[in-house]
Scaffold this active site. Structure first.
Site: not given
Ligand code: FE
Length: 213
Positions: A111, A114-116
């Site tokens: 991602c 961000c951190s999906c």
């Molecule tokens: Fe994300």
């Protein structure tokens, strides 16, 4: 879950707790004393993230795809629907897309924003997945990053990097390892590592797996 991020619920020695564990414990006590949350509810949430979601779910999905062609076909078509149709898998709430590794292509999930991450099938993301170096370098120089993970791909293999979003999550279906004798779905699931489903690691080789039967 590693010991360091395990939510400590026993009331053991304070000194054995890390700073973050002490902070979490203090916060929990305040929320409970103010009547904002119940300990039982917190326990239920932790139980959910420790047992109900996690890479063991993804591993079972991959193993089933390896042994059941019809399921694999459905999975590649619409992973969310395919998993939700199986009565023994927990329901997937996210829009999940399964992508298959083969002789020509290796897939990696990131991602960049961000951190999906596909929580439903892989649980909580590893720390490196959320780090800025991984998020940028896996796109600009995936081969070097994979090498640092200990994964050496042949030069002829093409790499595809899939960028997750809030709406779309990806699950890599690694290539099925060659076994000398037939393995059951549950035995195969033991070979599927979390990193192999992100694309940064390999499935466990048969020899290693044989140690556990
Ligand atoms: Fe994300």
């Amino acid at each position: 879950m590693s010991g360091s991020d395990h939510h400590e619920h026993s009331h053991g020695e304070e000194s054995t707790l890390t700073d973050i564990q002490k902070r979490v414990k203090a916060l929990e006590s305040i929320l409970v004393s103010k009547g904002l949350v119940e300990r039982a509810a917190i326990d239920q949430i932790i139980e959910h993230f420790e047992n109900k979601v996690g890479p063991h779910i993804g591993a079972r999905v991959v193993a089933r795809a390896w042994v059941d062609e019809a399921f694999k076909h459905e999975l590649l078509e619409d992973a969310t629907k395919a998993i939700n149709r199986q009565p023994d898998f927990p329901d997937i709430g996210q829009h999940l897309i399964a992508i298959e590794n083969n002789e020509s292509f290796h897939n990696i999930v990131v991602c960049t924003l961000c951190s999906c991450y596909p929580w439903d099938v892989l649980g909580l993301p590893p720390v490196w997945y959320k780090s800025a170096p991984y998020r940028s370098r896996i796109v600009s120089d995936p081969r070097s990053v994979l090498r640092e993970f200990g994964l050496e791909l042949s030069e002829t293999k093409k790499i595809r990097v899939w960028d997750s979003t809030a709406e779309t999550r990806y699950l890599v279906i690694p290539q099925r390892p060659a076994f000398s004798k037939a393995k059951s779905e549950s035995e195969l699931a033991k070979c599927v590592t979390r990193d192999s489903m992100i694309g940064t690691g390999e499935v466990l080789p048969p020899a290693e797996n044989n140690v556990n039967g």
